[in-house]
Design an enzyme around this catalytic site. Structure first.
Site, mmCIF file in Angstrom:
data_model
loop_
_atom_site.group_PDB
_atom_site.id
_atom_site.type_symbol
_atom_site.label_atom_id
_atom_site.label_comp_id
_atom_site.label_asym_id
_atom_site.label_seq_id
_atom_site.Cartn_x
_atom_site.Cartn_y
_atom_site.Cartn_z
ATOM 1 N N GLN A 124 0.858 -1.196 0.000
ATOM 2 C CA GLN A 124 0.000 0.000 0.000
ATOM 3 C C GLN A 124 0.889 1.238 0.000
ATOM 4 O OE1 GLN A 124 -0.011 2.196 2.605
ATOM 5 N NE2 GLN A 124 0.980 0.967 4.189
ATOM 6 N N GLU A 242 -10.486 -2.434 6.137
ATOM 7 C CA GLU A 242 -9.215 -2.431 6.840
ATOM 8 C C GLU A 242 -9.437 -2.347 8.350
ATOM 9 O OE1 GLU A 242 -4.861 -0.425 6.339
ATOM 10 O OE2 GLU A 242 -6.569 0.778 5.764
#
Lengths: 376, 326
Positions: A124, A242
Site C-alpha cells: 500500500q 481495513e
C-alpha cells in the site's frame, strides 16, 4: 438467533485436512526479511494453487466463492494450524475489495488472478511525510499526459514495499482542488522507471516498510481505479475493510490466545498473570462472536468498523505483552512471541490511529459534536 | 448461523422497554429503596412473560429460554429495575432441577405467574438474601439440601439503597439429595447470565445518558462532547459494551452445553468491566452533579458497582474461565 456452524463443517474439514498436510513444520523466517519474504511468497503460491488464498472471491478470479461465514471459519482453521502470516494481505484485503466495488471487468480479470496465485505481491502507498492520520493532506501528484498519468512525490510507511511487486495509493490529480477533492486512486509497479524504493527498518530493524520516491512515473489509464478525481470516495468506500473484520480476522486472535494460555500453563500458571491471560482469552472470543454478529447483520456497519479496529489492535498488543511477561527475562530474545509483539505495536497506529478511530466512534456512532478543525 | 435477534425477540425487548419507560423507574427505585414493596411492576413484568422464561412448561412456564431471558434482563438493567429478579429466575431453575416434583409444583406456577417473589442464598456464591423482606420465599442452598430461610435481623446496608441484603437462618428443609448440587450449579450459572445481561443494559443506559449530557452541557463556550478527552472516554465505553454483548448472547446459546459455565463466566467478566467503565465515565463526564444522590444516574452507577461483585467476583469468574481444561 443461533450459532449453528454445521452447514460449513464440510468446508472446514477440507481446509483443516489440507492445512494439516501442508503447513510448514518449522515456522518460516520473518516475512519482513528478504529470505522470509521469498518463503512467504512460495507459501502464497501453494495456497493459491488450492484456491485457498482468497476463499471469498469468485471462482473466476481464483477464489472459492466462500460465504462470509466460511471465510471466518477458514481463518480460524488457518491460524489454529499455525500457518504463516499473509504476505499478500495488502492486495487481498485492501486493494481487492476496492476493485470489486469500483474496478472494471478488465481490471478484475487482469489484477486478481495473479494476486490470488501469489505471483504479484502488493504494497500500500497511502501515507506521505506530511500526510499520516491526516491522509487528505497528501501532496504526491498525478499529472495528465497522453494515455495516462505521471506520478511525482513521496510516499512513506509503505508496508511490504521493500520486496513487493506493485503498489496502490491516492494521488492529487487536480492541483487546484483542496484536501478530499481532486484525488485519483492509481496502481503502479514498484520496478517502474522513476520509482526509488528505500526500505525502512521498523522498531526491530527489519525492513517491514519503505519510502517510495516517484519521479515522473508513467501509469497508463487502465490502472486508474474508479473515476479520476474521485479517489477519496473510492478509497473510503472500502476503508471499513481495513478497520473491520477482514484485515485481522478473529481466527488470528483465537489461535494466539490459545497459545498464550498454553504458554502460561507451561510456565507454571503464575497467578499474578492469570487475570491478564483470562482477559486476552475472553476478548478473543468476544471478537469472534462480534464477527458472527457483523456478518449476520443486513445493514452496513459503517463507522462501527472503527470500534472493531480499536478493539483488535489493542487486544493484539495486550496479548503479546502478556506473553512476554510470561516469558519473563527471556522476553527480549528473538522468537515468535517477540515477532508478534513488534508486529502488534504497529496496529494502534496504522489504518488510522486509534485516536482518530475514537474520534470517528464518538462523532459518527455516538453522535457527539464535531471538533472545530483548523483548516477545515 | 444467524447471530442477531429475530423480529420476535426484538419486539419482546421493545415491549419491555416501553413498559419500563412508561413506568418511570427512577421514582420507583427511590420508593423501593425507602421500603415500598408495591408489586404493580412485578405483576406487569410477569404478564409480559418475564418469569416464565426460567420455568419448565409442565409448571406453566415457557421452558428455559436463555436468549429471551437475556433480552429481558438487558431491558430490566437498562431501566435499573429493583427487586430480586435474578434471584427469582435462578430459584426457578433450582426448583425445576431439584428432582422434587411436589416442590416444583408448589412454587413454579406461582413464580411464572408473578405471584411468588423469591430470594436466594447459596453461601459460597450468593452470601445474603436480596430483598428478603419483599420475598414470599427465601431459599438457602447448602450442599445437598435446600431449605426455606428466614431473614435474621435487619438488612445490611448496601452502596445501592435499592438493594437490601439480609443474613438468613435455615427454617424448614424443602429438598435433599444428589440432584441439589447439580440444580444449584445450574441455577448459579443462569443467575450469572442474567446478571451479565443486566449489567450490559445498565452500562448502555449510562452511556446513552452521558452522551446526551455531553451534547448539551456547555463549558468554555462549547458542548463538552466536543473535547477529545471526553469523546475518547465515551468511545472506550461503547467499545467495551459492544464486545460484552455478544459474549452474553453467545453464553445464552451455549446453555445446555459443557461450555455453559465457562461462557457465562466470560460474559460476566466482560459485562461487569464494560458496565463498570460506563459507570465511572458517566460519573466523570457528569461532573459534580453525577456524584449526587438526587441526580438519577446515581441509581444506575450504584447498582453497577453492587452487581460488579454480585453473582461471583470478577476474579472468581476469570479463574473459572481458565479452570476448564482444554
Amino acid at each position: 438467533m443461533d450459532l449453528d456452524l454445521s452447514p460449513v463443517e464440510p468446508f472446514q474439514a477440507e481446509v483443516r485436512a489440507w492445512l494439516r498436510r501442508n503447513v510448514p513444520a518449522t515456522p518460516l523466517p520473518s516475512l519482513e526479511t528478504e529470505a522470509g519474504f521469498t518463503a512467504h511468497r512460495a507459501w502464497e503460491r501453494a495456497l493459491g494453487a488450492e484456491r485457498l488464498s482468497a476463499v471469498s472471491w469468485p471462482e473466476a478470479y481464483g477464489g472459492r466463492g466462500a460465504s462470509p461465514l466460511e471465510w471466518l471459519v477458514f481463518e480460524e482453521e488457518y491460524y489454529a494450524a499455525g500457518a504463516p502470516g499473509r504476505v499478500s494481505q495488502n492486495g487481498i484485503n485492501l486493494l481487492a475489495p476496492t476493485l470489486f466495488a469500483h474496478g472494471t471487468t478488465e481490471q478484475l480479470e487482469r489484477v486478481l488472478p495473479p494476486m490470488a496465485a501469489g505471483e504479484v505481491i502488493w504494497a500500500q502507498a497511502w501515507s506521505e511525510p506530511g500526510a499520516g492520520s491526516d491522509l487528505a493532506a497528501l501532496r504526491a501528484t498525478a499529472t495528465r499526459v497522453d494515455g495516462g498519468w505521471r506520478l511525482n512525490g513521496q510516499k512513506t510507511w509503505s508496508s511490504r514495499a521493500a520486496f513487493a511487486d506493485r503498489a496502490f495509493g491516492l494521488f492529487r490529480s487536480d492541483p487546484a482542488a483542496e484536501r478530499h477533492r481532486g484525488l485519483t486512486y492509481l496502481m503502479f509497479p514498484l520496478d517502474a522507471e522513476g520509482v526509488t524504493v528505500r526500505p525502512i527498518g521498523r522498531l526491530d530493524g527489519r525492513p517491514a516498510f519503505a519510502e517510495l520516491f516517484l519521479d515522473d512515473v508513467f501509469v497508463p489509464d487502465r490502472d486508474v481505479i474508479g473515476e479520476p478525481g474521485q479517489g477519496w470516495a473510492v478509497a473510503m468506500s472500502t476503508a471499513g475493510n481495513e478497520r473491520g473484520l477482514t484485515l485481522r480476522s478473529p481466527g488470528r486472535f483465537l489461535a494466539a490466545t490459545d497459545r498464550l494460555l498454553a504458554l502460561w500453563r507451561e510456565h507454571g500458571a503464575d497467578p499474578l498473570l492469570r487475570d491478564r491471560v483470562a482477559d486476552a482469552w475472553i476478548k478473543a472470543r468476544a471478537y469472534r462472536l462480534k464477527g458472527f454478529e457483523t456478518i449476520s447483520r443486513t445493514d452496513d456497519i459503517g463507522a462501527e468498523a472503527s470500534v472493531n479496529k480499536v478493539f483488535w489492535s489493542e487486544l493484539d498488543v495486550e496479548l503479546h505483552e502478556t506473553a512476554l511477561d510470561v516469558l519473563g527475562p527471556d522476553a527480549e530474545l528473538e522468537g515468535d512471541w517477540l515477532e508478534g509483539y513488534v508486529f502488534s505495536l504497529a496496529g494502534p497506529i496504522y489504518a488510522g490511529t486509534n485516536e482518530i478511530q475514537r474520534n470517528v466512534i464518538a462523532e459518527r456512532v455516538l453522535g457527539l459534536p464535531r471538533e472545530r478543525r483548523v483548516g477545515g | 448461523m444467524k447471530f442477531v435477534l429475530d423480529a420476535e425477540q426484538r419486539l419482546f425487548g421493545e415491549t419491555l422497554h416501553k413498559l419500563l419507560t412508561e413506568t418511570g423507574t427512577p421514582a420507583l427505585i427511590r420508593r423501593w429503596a425507602a421500603g415500598d414493596r408495591d408489586r404493580t411492576l412485578w405483576t406487569a413484568l410477569a404478564e409480559a412473560g418475564v418469569f416464565t422464561l426460567a420455568v419448565p412448561e409442565r409448571h406453566d412456564g415457557a421452558g428455559l429460554l436463555p436468549v429471551e431471558l437475556v433480552v429481558a434482563l438487558h431491558e430490566l438493567g437498562r431501566h435499573a429495575v429493583p427487586g430480586p429478579i435474578v434471584e427469582t429466575l435462578a430459584a426457578a431453575v433450582l426448583l425445576g432441577e431439584a428432582d422434587d416434583e411436589a416442590l416444583g409444583a408448589r412454587w413454579l406456577p406461582r413464580i411464572a405467574a408473578g405471584e411468588a417473589v423469591v430470594s436466594l442464598v447459596a453461601p459460597a456464591v450468593v452470601r445474603r438474601a436480596l430483598d428478603a423482606d419483599a420475598a414470599d420465599l427465601t431459599l438457602l442452598v447448602d450442599g445437598e439440601e435446600v431449605w426455606s430461610a428466614l431473614p435474621e435481623g435487619s438488612a445490611v446496608r448496601s452502596l445501592d439503597p435499592a438493594r437490601r441484603l439480609f443474613p438468613v437462618v435455615a427454617g424448614e428443609r424443602l429438598a435433599a439429595g444428589p440432584a441439589v448440587p447439580r440444580a444449584a450449579a445450574a441455577a448459579y450459572d443462569l443467575g450469572v447470565l442474567a446478571c451479565s445481561a443486566q449489567l450490559v443494559g445498565l452500562g448502555r443506559a449510562l452511556l446513552d445518558t452521558t452522551v446526551v449530557y455531553a451534547r448539551t452541557r456547555r463549558q468554555f463556550g462549547r458542548a463538552i462532547g466536543e473535547f477529545q478527552a471526553v469523546k475518547h472516554h465515551l468511545a472506550n465505553v461503547l467499545t467495551g459494551l459492544e464486545f460484552a454483548r455478544p459474549l452474553v448472547y453467545g453464553a445464552a446459546l451455549s446453555f445446555g452445553s459443557p461450555d455453559f459455565a465457562r461462557d457465562v463466566s466470560a460474559a460476566k467478566v466482560a459485562a461487569s468491566d464494560a458496565a463498570y467503565a460506563a459507570a465511572r465515565v458517566a460519573l466523570q463526564v457528569h461532573g459534580a452533579i453525577g456524584y449526587t444522590d438526587e441526580y438519577d444516574p446515581s441509581l444506575w452507577i450504584r447498582k453497577v458497582r453492587a452487581l460488579h461483585s454480585a453473582w461471583g467476583t470478577p476474579a472468581e469468574h476469570r479463574a473459572r474461565v481458565l479452570a476448564v481444561p482444554r
